[in-house]
Scaffold this motif. Sequence first.
Motif, mmCIF file in Angstrom:
data_model
loop_
_atom_site.group_PDB
_atom_site.id
_atom_site.type_symbol
_atom_site.label_atom_id
_atom_site.label_comp_id
_atom_site.label_asym_id
_atom_site.label_seq_id
_atom_site.Cartn_x
_atom_site.Cartn_y
_atom_site.Cartn_z
ATOM 1 N N LEU A 167 20.379 14.410 16.873
ATOM 2 C CA LEU A 167 21.834 14.341 16.835
ATOM 3 C C LEU A 167 22.291 13.258 15.869
ATOM 4 O O LEU A 167 23.267 13.417 15.151
ATOM 5 N N ARG A 168 21.578 12.174 15.853
ATOM 6 C CA ARG A 168 21.922 11.106 14.930
ATOM 7 C C ARG A 168 21.812 11.600 13.487
ATOM 8 O O ARG A 168 22.674 11.355 12.662
ATOM 9 N N PHE A 169 20.770 12.292 13.174
ATOM 10 C CA PHE A 169 20.570 12.748 11.806
ATOM 11 C C PHE A 169 21.613 13.773 11.390
ATOM 12 O O PHE A 169 22.107 13.767 10.296
ATOM 13 N N GLU A 170 21.946 14.693 12.288
ATOM 14 C CA GLU A 170 22.694 15.860 11.864
ATOM 15 C C GLU A 170 24.190 15.788 12.143
ATOM 16 O O GLU A 170 24.964 16.472 11.511
ATOM 17 N N GLU A 171 24.601 14.957 13.108
ATOM 18 C CA GLU A 171 26.000 15.013 13.507
ATOM 19 C C GLU A 171 26.755 13.702 13.322
ATOM 20 O O GLU A 171 27.946 13.706 13.081
ATOM 21 N N LEU A 178 9.335 11.240 17.723
ATOM 22 C CA LEU A 178 8.636 9.994 17.412
ATOM 23 C C LEU A 178 7.293 10.282 16.739
ATOM 24 O O LEU A 178 6.920 9.639 15.751
ATOM 25 N N PHE A 179 6.572 11.275 17.250
ATOM 26 C CA PHE A 179 5.298 11.654 16.633
ATOM 27 C C PHE A 179 5.513 12.380 15.304
ATOM 28 O O PHE A 179 4.973 11.974 14.269
ATOM 29 N N TYR A 180 6.310 13.451 15.320
ATOM 30 C CA TYR A 180 6.333 14.368 14.191
ATOM 31 C C TYR A 180 7.119 13.819 13.005
ATOM 32 O O TYR A 180 6.711 13.970 11.853
ATOM 33 N N GLN A 181 8.251 13.195 13.277
ATOM 34 C CA GLN A 181 9.071 12.729 12.164
ATOM 35 C C GLN A 181 8.738 11.314 11.737
ATOM 36 O O GLN A 181 8.950 10.946 10.597
ATOM 37 N N ALA A 223 0.816 -1.209 0.000
ATOM 38 C CA ALA A 223 0.000 0.000 0.000
ATOM 39 C C ALA A 223 0.852 1.262 0.000
ATOM 40 O O ALA A 223 1.970 1.290 -0.483
ATOM 41 N N ALA A 224 0.322 2.315 0.576
ATOM 42 C CA ALA A 224 0.784 3.684 0.336
ATOM 43 C C ALA A 224 2.270 3.907 0.583
ATOM 44 O O ALA A 224 2.905 4.677 -0.129
ATOM 45 N N ARG A 225 2.855 3.282 1.600
ATOM 46 C CA ARG A 225 4.223 3.625 1.964
ATOM 47 C C ARG A 225 5.234 3.285 0.878
ATOM 48 O O ARG A 225 6.317 3.866 0.816
ATOM 49 N N VAL A 226 4.928 2.325 0.017
ATOM 50 C CA VAL A 226 5.872 1.976 -1.044
ATOM 51 C C VAL A 226 5.373 2.402 -2.418
ATOM 52 O O VAL A 226 5.893 1.948 -3.426
ATOM 53 N N SER A 227 4.387 3.278 -2.457
ATOM 54 C CA SER A 227 3.936 3.791 -3.742
ATOM 55 C C SER A 227 4.947 4.797 -4.283
ATOM 56 O O SER A 227 5.762 5.349 -3.538
ATOM 57 N N ASP A 228 4.898 5.030 -5.573
ATOM 58 C CA ASP A 228 5.850 5.946 -6.196
ATOM 59 C C ASP A 228 5.709 7.374 -5.676
ATOM 60 O O ASP A 228 6.669 8.146 -5.695
ATOM 61 N N ASP A 229 4.514 7.726 -5.220
ATOM 62 C CA ASP A 229 4.301 9.089 -4.730
ATOM 63 C C ASP A 229 4.206 9.143 -3.202
ATOM 64 O O ASP A 229 3.571 10.042 -2.643
ATOM 65 N N ALA A 230 4.840 8.165 -2.525
ATOM 66 C CA ALA A 230 4.823 8.161 -1.060
ATOM 67 C C ALA A 230 5.433 9.451 -0.516
ATOM 68 O O ALA A 230 6.431 9.958 -1.038
ATOM 69 N N LEU A 231 4.823 9.983 0.515
ATOM 70 C CA LEU A 231 5.284 11.235 1.096
ATOM 71 C C LEU A 231 6.559 11.030 1.904
ATOM 72 O O LEU A 231 6.725 10.023 2.588
ATOM 73 N N GLU A 232 7.461 11.999 1.814
ATOM 74 C CA GLU A 232 8.667 11.969 2.644
ATOM 75 C C GLU A 232 8.312 12.372 4.073
ATOM 76 O O GLU A 232 7.363 13.128 4.298
ATOM 77 N N PRO A 233 9.044 11.877 5.061
ATOM 78 C CA PRO A 233 8.794 12.332 6.431
ATOM 79 C C PRO A 233 9.138 13.804 6.596
ATOM 80 O O PRO A 233 9.896 14.372 5.803
ATOM 81 N N ASN A 234 8.584 14.415 7.618
ATOM 82 C CA ASN A 234 8.903 15.810 7.910
ATOM 83 C C ASN A 234 10.393 15.971 8.170
ATOM 84 O O ASN A 234 11.044 15.099 8.735
ATOM 85 N N GLY A 235 10.945 17.097 7.770
ATOM 86 C CA GLY A 235 12.380 17.325 7.901
ATOM 87 C C GLY A 235 12.821 17.498 9.346
ATOM 88 O O GLY A 235 12.082 18.019 10.188
ATOM 89 N N PRO A 236 14.034 17.079 9.669
ATOM 90 C CA PRO A 236 14.537 17.200 11.035
ATOM 91 C C PRO A 236 14.715 18.639 11.488
ATOM 92 O O PRO A 236 14.569 18.942 12.662
ATOM 93 N N GLU A 237 15.014 19.551 10.550
ATOM 94 C CA GLU A 237 15.184 20.944 10.948
ATOM 95 C C GLU A 237 13.873 21.519 11.475
ATOM 96 O O GLU A 237 13.844 22.221 12.499
ATOM 97 N N GLN A 238 12.764 21.203 10.797
ATOM 98 C CA GLN A 238 11.474 21.698 11.257
ATOM 99 C C GLN A 238 11.065 21.021 12.563
ATOM 100 O O GLN A 238 10.483 21.664 13.447
ATOM 101 N N ALA A 239 11.372 19.754 12.702
ATOM 102 C CA ALA A 239 11.086 19.054 13.960
ATOM 103 C C ALA A 239 11.823 19.725 15.116
ATOM 104 O O ALA A 239 11.273 19.898 16.219
ATOM 105 N N GLN A 240 13.064 20.104 14.874
ATOM 106 C CA GLN A 240 13.858 20.789 15.891
ATOM 107 C C GLN A 240 13.258 22.156 16.219
ATOM 108 O O GLN A 240 13.191 22.566 17.389
ATOM 109 N N GLN A 241 12.780 22.880 15.198
ATOM 110 C CA GLN A 241 12.190 24.193 15.422
ATOM 111 C C GLN A 241 10.945 24.077 16.297
ATOM 112 O O GLN A 241 10.732 24.869 17.217
#
Length: 475
Positions: free
Chosen positions: A351-355, A95-98, A60-78
Amino acid sequence: MMKVLFAIDPSIAHLYPMVPLAWALQNAGHEVRLASFGGFADRIAETGLTPVQLGDEEWAARVSDDALEPNGPEQAQQYADVLGLTADEREYWYLFYQYLLTPISDYLRVDRPEPHALIRFAQDWQPDLVIWDLTQAAGAIAARVSGAASARLVFAWDPTGWSLDRLAARPDELTAAGLDPNPLATVVGPLAEHYGVELDHELLVGQWTMDTAPPGLSLPTTTRKVPVRYVPYNGAAPMPEWLHAPSSRPRICLSLGESYRRFIRGDFNRTPMLLEALAELDVEVVATLNEVQLDGAVPPPNVRLVEYLPLNQILPTCAAVIHHGGLGTFQAAVAANLPQLVCDTLESIMLRFEEAEPEEPGAERDDTGVYRSGVEYGVRGPEEQEKEPVRWVMPAKKLEATPVSDYVISRGAGVRLNHQAQTVAELRESIRAVLTEPSYRQGAQAVHDVWRALPAPADVVPVLETMTADVRRTR
């Protein structure tokens, strides 16, 4: 008699926690149906419950060609900065937002067939109660459209309800910062509008939440909670002959989870270190690892490798369990009254994502400086192996590992294994301590006693009957 519809993500990690409650309702004489997508009906049928296949049998949706990307880590941090979250609180927000918000949105898209199939079935079948897991928010719309009561089931805590409470406390600050004050409402809104359903708080979190967390692990939320004991269901399989008799040495189960085992090679590089640490201990290890998790590592002679074995078969024969911090494995270990060694790097997700340097094969850095690993969500057939995998941002640990390890440690029921900070010798000594020091067994017993005091699924059925009748009378 009630009609009860379960709306489930097409994953056994989401199906299995639902099964004991579904059986309790069915055993009480209620008519129960479990609805899901992506050819998942056979998996549901294996539980002995009645599946409803929604849509076609492709993934289903998660592996479709138009699957949405998760929210960016910079915005999650903001968001985390504006909300004034502590370091520990940020883990729940990320855990919720990203993570959760992405699969939640998968099944809410007006341009996808999945939510419409679920809602059409609810309109046709007319359930009295819809129980939906935390990624299946379309279940709330299905309940509202069909006139059913609406309830969520969460698997040990509720990062969605917790995050919505934090957002509701600072709407003006979020708006001033150019941030959406309720991103979940924004995701749910279009489908609600399509069906003429009012977008209120109840539509986001259900009329009540069935909370399986033992006291002390549950997150504080304003949602109406119905506590229920998490009874482990791990699938059905013949019991192997070697499990019939007790082991002559202490037995340890090494289980690193089902969700990531299809696509994280070497399991964040901790598998070889754990196997090396276990090799020099006088123990029998049963390791439920597949070839992707092993990534070429050769198990030592004291490790019995089985790709899959239901945890409720193996854990009662063990002296301890080493696991990845997943909620299902944690709860199964609690039910089996076992000390736990939880793999957790303690790094925050940001920290894992950015550093941190990328560790997974194929990881690459994009133009925002964020490491992305090529990850496949779901098993593809041989004819699809050459397709570009869905891109996903992942931390080098199970997302809930830190809260789980914190809980285990605070109760004296086990320790944390940090393969990024500990040497193989230090990992080995941690394992030895849990096996030999009586305090860990005592801590595990205390956690087990708390678990047993929670109402079993059968005890909750009369509560659900009463609450559903109350809702139905007011509609």
